[in-house]
Design a protein around this motif. Structure first.
Motif, PDB file in Angstrom:
ATOM      1  N   THR A  57      37.631  40.259  62.218  1.00 56.69           N
ATOM      2  CA  THR A  57      38.148  41.599  61.924  1.00 56.69           C
ATOM      3  C   THR A  57      39.047  41.577  60.691  1.00 56.69           C
ATOM      4  O   THR A  57      38.934  42.440  59.813  1.00 56.69           O
ATOM      5  CB  THR A  57      38.917  42.162  63.135  1.00 56.69           C
ATOM      6  N   LEU A  58      39.921  40.579  60.611  1.00 49.37           N
ATOM      7  CA  LEU A  58      40.814  40.465  59.457  1.00 49.37           C
ATOM      8  C   LEU A  58      40.018  40.232  58.174  1.00 49.37           C
ATOM      9  O   LEU A  58      40.321  40.819  57.125  1.00 49.37           O
ATOM     10  CB  LEU A  58      41.828  39.342  59.676  1.00 49.37           C
ATOM     11  N   GLU A  59      38.989  39.406  58.229  1.00 54.52           N
ATOM     12  CA  GLU A  59      38.157  39.168  57.050  1.00 54.52           C
ATOM     13  C   GLU A  59      37.419  40.438  56.625  1.00 54.52           C
ATOM     14  O   GLU A  59      37.331  40.729  55.429  1.00 54.52           O
ATOM     15  CB  GLU A  59      37.165  38.034  57.323  1.00 54.52           C
ATOM     16  N   ILE A  60      36.913  41.195  57.581  1.00 57.00           N
ATOM     17  CA  ILE A  60      36.217  42.452  57.265  1.00 57.00           C
ATOM     18  C   ILE A  60      37.200  43.452  56.650  1.00 57.00           C
ATOM     19  O   ILE A  60      36.871  44.143  55.677  1.00 57.00           O
ATOM     20  CB  ILE A  60      35.528  43.023  58.520  1.00 57.00           C
ATOM     21  N   ILE A  61      38.400  43.522  57.210  1.00 57.37           N
ATOM     22  CA  ILE A  61      39.420  44.420  56.645  1.00 57.37           C
ATOM     23  C   ILE A  61      39.760  43.993  55.221  1.00 57.37           C
ATOM     24  O   ILE A  61      39.890  44.831  54.322  1.00 57.37           O
ATOM     25  CB  ILE A  61      40.674  44.452  57.539  1.00 57.37           C
ATOM     26  N   GLY A  62      39.888  42.689  54.988  1.00 51.67           N
ATOM     27  CA  GLY A  62      40.159  42.195  53.638  1.00 51.67           C
ATOM     28  C   GLY A  62      39.065  42.595  52.667  1.00 51.67           C
ATOM     29  O   GLY A  62      39.335  43.110  51.582  1.00 51.67           O
ATOM     30  N   ALA A  63      37.819  42.371  53.048  1.00 46.36           N
ATOM     31  CA  ALA A  63      36.693  42.714  52.175  1.00 46.36           C
ATOM     32  C   ALA A  63      36.618  44.225  51.946  1.00 46.36           C
ATOM     33  O   ALA A  63      36.438  44.680  50.806  1.00 46.36           O
ATOM     34  CB  ALA A  63      35.391  42.203  52.776  1.00 46.36           C
ATOM     35  N   GLY A  64      36.767  44.993  53.012  1.00 50.07           N
ATOM     36  CA  GLY A  64      36.690  46.456  52.880  1.00 50.07           C
ATOM     37  C   GLY A  64      37.796  47.027  52.014  1.00 50.07           C
ATOM     38  O   GLY A  64      37.560  47.912  51.184  1.00 50.07           O
ATOM     39  N   THR A  65      38.997  46.508  52.189  1.00 51.74           N
ATOM     40  CA  THR A  65      40.118  46.963  51.368  1.00 51.74           C
ATOM     41  C   THR A  65      39.892  46.581  49.910  1.00 51.74           C
ATOM     42  O   THR A  65      40.192  47.351  48.994  1.00 51.74           O
ATOM     43  CB  THR A  65      41.442  46.368  51.882  1.00 51.74           C
ATOM     44  N   GLY A  66      39.331  45.410  49.677  1.00 47.38           N
ATOM     45  CA  GLY A  66      39.006  44.988  48.319  1.00 47.38           C
ATOM     46  C   GLY A  66      37.970  45.891  47.673  1.00 47.38           C
ATOM     47  O   GLY A  66      38.090  46.251  46.501  1.00 47.38           O
ATOM     48  N   VAL A  67      36.952  46.255  48.441  1.00 50.46           N
ATOM     49  CA  VAL A  67      35.934  47.173  47.917  1.00 50.46           C
ATOM     50  C   VAL A  67      36.568  48.498  47.516  1.00 50.46           C
ATOM     51  O   VAL A  67      36.310  49.032  46.432  1.00 50.46           O
ATOM     52  CB  VAL A  67      34.795  47.375  48.940  1.00 50.46           C
ATOM     53  N   LEU A  68      37.424  49.031  48.379  1.00 50.07           N
ATOM     54  CA  LEU A  68      38.099  50.300  48.049  1.00 50.07           C
ATOM     55  C   LEU A  68      38.983  50.167  46.810  1.00 50.07           C
ATOM     56  O   LEU A  68      38.993  51.056  45.950  1.00 50.07           O
ATOM     57  CB  LEU A  68      38.918  50.791  49.246  1.00 50.07           C
ATOM     58  N   ALA A  69      39.706  49.059  46.697  1.00 47.56           N
ATOM     59  CA  ALA A  69      40.552  48.838  45.519  1.00 47.56           C
ATOM     60  C   ALA A  69      39.703  48.718  44.257  1.00 47.56           C
ATOM     61  O   ALA A  69      40.077  49.220  43.190  1.00 47.56           O
ATOM     62  CB  ALA A  69      41.426  47.599  45.715  1.00 47.56           C
ATOM     63  N   GLY A  70      38.550  48.065  44.361  1.00 48.79           N
ATOM     64  CA  GLY A  70      37.649  47.954  43.215  1.00 48.79           C
ATOM     65  C   GLY A  70      37.086  49.297  42.789  1.00 48.79           C
ATOM     66  O   GLY A  70      36.962  49.584  41.595  1.00 48.79           O
ATOM     67  N   LEU A  71      36.760  50.143  43.761  1.00 48.85           N
ATOM     68  CA  LEU A  71      36.271  51.486  43.436  1.00 48.85           C
ATOM     69  C   LEU A  71      37.374  52.320  42.791  1.00 48.85           C
ATOM     70  O   LEU A  71      37.117  53.095  41.866  1.00 48.85           O
ATOM     71  CB  LEU A  71      35.716  52.166  44.689  1.00 48.85           C
ATOM     72  N   LEU A  72      38.606  52.149  43.268  1.00 48.20           N
ATOM     73  CA  LEU A  72      39.733  52.835  42.633  1.00 48.20           C
ATOM     74  C   LEU A  72      39.915  52.345  41.199  1.00 48.20           C
ATOM     75  O   LEU A  72      40.111  53.146  40.285  1.00 48.20           O
ATOM     76  CB  LEU A  72      41.017  52.618  43.435  1.00 48.20           C
ATOM     77  N   ALA A  73      39.809  51.040  40.991  1.00 44.43           N
ATOM     78  CA  ALA A  73      39.924  50.491  39.636  1.00 44.43           C
ATOM     79  C   ALA A  73      38.844  51.078  38.730  1.00 44.43           C
ATOM     80  O   ALA A  73      39.124  51.481  37.592  1.00 44.43           O
ATOM     81  CB  ALA A  73      39.827  48.961  39.667  1.00 44.43           C
ATOM     82  N   ALA A  74      37.621  51.143  39.228  1.00 42.90           N
ATOM     83  CA  ALA A  74      36.523  51.706  38.433  1.00 42.90           C
ATOM     84  C   ALA A  74      36.765  53.181  38.125  1.00 42.90           C
ATOM     85  O   ALA A  74      36.447  53.656  37.030  1.00 42.90           O
ATOM     86  CB  ALA A  74      35.197  51.520  39.159  1.00 42.90           C
ATOM     87  N   ALA A  75      37.343  53.892  39.076  1.00 40.69           N
ATOM     88  CA  ALA A  75      37.635  55.317  38.856  1.00 40.69           C
ATOM     89  C   ALA A  75      38.699  55.521  37.777  1.00 40.69           C
ATOM     90  O   ALA A  75      38.775  56.589  37.174  1.00 40.69           O
ATOM     91  CB  ALA A  75      38.078  55.967  40.173  1.00 40.69           C
ATOM     92  N   LEU A  76      39.496  54.505  37.533  1.00 39.01           N
ATOM     93  CA  LEU A  76      40.531  54.603  36.501  1.00 39.01           C
ATOM     94  C   LEU A  76      39.995  54.283  35.107  1.00 39.01           C
ATOM     95  O   LEU A  76      40.752  54.277  34.141  1.00 39.01           O
ATOM     96  CB  LEU A  76      41.706  53.684  36.841  1.00 39.01           C
ATOM     97  N   MET A  77      38.697  53.998  35.010  1.00 38.60           N
ATOM     98  CA  MET A  77      38.060  53.746  33.715  1.00 38.60           C
ATOM     99  C   MET A  77      37.135  54.904  33.376  1.00 38.60           C
ATOM    100  O   MET A  77      36.466  55.442  34.254  1.00 38.60           O
ATOM    101  CB  MET A  77      37.212  52.467  33.767  1.00 38.60           C
ATOM    102  N   ARG A  78      37.100  55.247  32.104  1.00 37.00           N
ATOM    103  CA  ARG A  78      36.118  56.213  31.618  1.00 37.00           C
ATOM    104  C   ARG A  78      34.913  55.440  31.135  1.00 37.00           C
ATOM    105  O   ARG A  78      35.052  54.368  30.564  1.00 37.00           O
ATOM    106  CB  ARG A  78      36.695  57.034  30.470  1.00 37.00           C
ATOM    107  N   VAL A  79      33.745  55.984  31.359  1.00 46.28           N
ATOM    108  CA  VAL A  79      32.508  55.391  30.865  1.00 46.28           C
ATOM    109  C   VAL A  79      31.827  56.453  30.022  1.00 46.28           C
ATOM    110  O   VAL A  79      31.627  57.576  30.479  1.00 46.28           O
ATOM    111  CB  VAL A  79      31.600  54.930  32.021  1.00 46.28           C
ATOM    112  N   GLU A  80      31.490  56.080  28.770  1.00 45.07           N
ATOM    113  CA  GLU A  80      30.929  57.068  27.846  1.00 45.07           C
ATOM    114  C   GLU A  80      29.987  56.403  26.862  1.00 45.07           C
ATOM    115  O   GLU A  80      29.981  55.178  26.724  1.00 45.07           O
ATOM    116  CB  GLU A  80      32.049  57.786  27.102  1.00 45.07           C
ATOM    117  N   TYR A  81      29.220  57.246  26.190  1.00 45.41           N
ATOM    118  CA  TYR A  81      28.316  56.772  25.157  1.00 45.41           C
ATOM    119  C   TYR A  81      29.023  56.877  23.819  1.00 45.41           C
ATOM    120  O   TYR A  81      29.591  57.911  23.481  1.00 45.41           O
ATOM    121  CB  TYR A  81      27.032  57.606  25.166  1.00 45.41           C
ATOM    122  N   ASP A  82      28.979  55.796  23.057  1.00 41.61           N
ATOM    123  CA  ASP A  82      29.544  55.778  21.713  1.00 41.61           C
ATOM    124  C   ASP A  82      28.390  56.007  20.739  1.00 41.61           C
ATOM    125  O   ASP A  82      27.605  55.089  20.463  1.00 41.61           O
ATOM    126  CB  ASP A  82      30.215  54.429  21.441  1.00 41.61           C
TER     127      ASP A  82
END
Length: 180
Positions: A57-82
């Motif tokens: 359970t602790l390992e699953i919580i660790g992985a799940g929390t990491g996934v959410l943090a990674g998605l938050l990190a990605a949301a803080l980046m803009r992606v665009e065409y140059d």
């Protein structure tokens, strides 16, 4: 706290910030590097993953929390065409750097605290919950790998979406498309 813990965490922070801060091209090396890193981290540091009980359970919580943090990190980046360079880029700034700094700082604080500030309380909790000490380390590794891979996956998905919408075939290089 072992010096290697500081070095590893600070090296990860420096590598992530160097790779992502500012305007950066999204290419296969940038997307593949975290996957290779995760493939190297897991066999080196993952020693006592459990497949049952509260440890799992602790390992699953660790992985799940990491996934959410990674998605938050990605949301803080803009992606665009140059259009000038005809490539997809990301742009990350201070909020992105702050998130990674807080995450790495929290890991360092926990490593320090578990040895110097609250070792008895942590030991009692682990005994009460029937969790091996190594499982805590594994949960933190799952968190790190989950954050790294979900950020990379989200970046890949957003870059692919921007590439599909670029009107290059029509020769319209004026469009600067932003994925939100």
């Amino acid at each position: 706290m072992d010096t290697s813990v500081w070095l590893i965490n600070l090296a990860v922070l420096a590598a992530v910030l160097e790779a992502d801060l500012g305007r950066r091209r999204i290419g296969w090396f940038r997307l593949g590097r975290p996957v290779l890193l995760a493939g190297g981290i897991i066999p080196l540091y993952l020693k006592s993953a459990t497949g049952h009980g509260n440890g799992l359970t602790l390992e699953i919580i660790g992985a799940g929390t990491g996934v959410l943090a990674g998605l938050l990190a990605a949301a803080l980046m803009r992606v665009e065409y140059d259009p000038a360079k005809r490539r997809v880029v990301s742009r990350a700034g201070a909020p992105y750097a702050a998130l990674w700094t807080v995450v790495i700082g929290a890991r360092l604080w926990f490593a320090y605290g578990s040895a110097h500030l609250f070792p008895e309380q942590l030991g009692r909790w682990l005994a009460t919950e029937h969790i091996a000490v190594g499982v805590v380390t594994d949960a933190l590794i799952f968190f790190s790998v989950g954050m790294l891979l979900s950020r990379t996956g989200a970046l890949l998905a957003r870059a692919s979406r921007v590439r599909r919408t670029v009107p290059e075939a029509a020769g319209d290089r004026r469009a600067a498309l932003v994925a939100h």
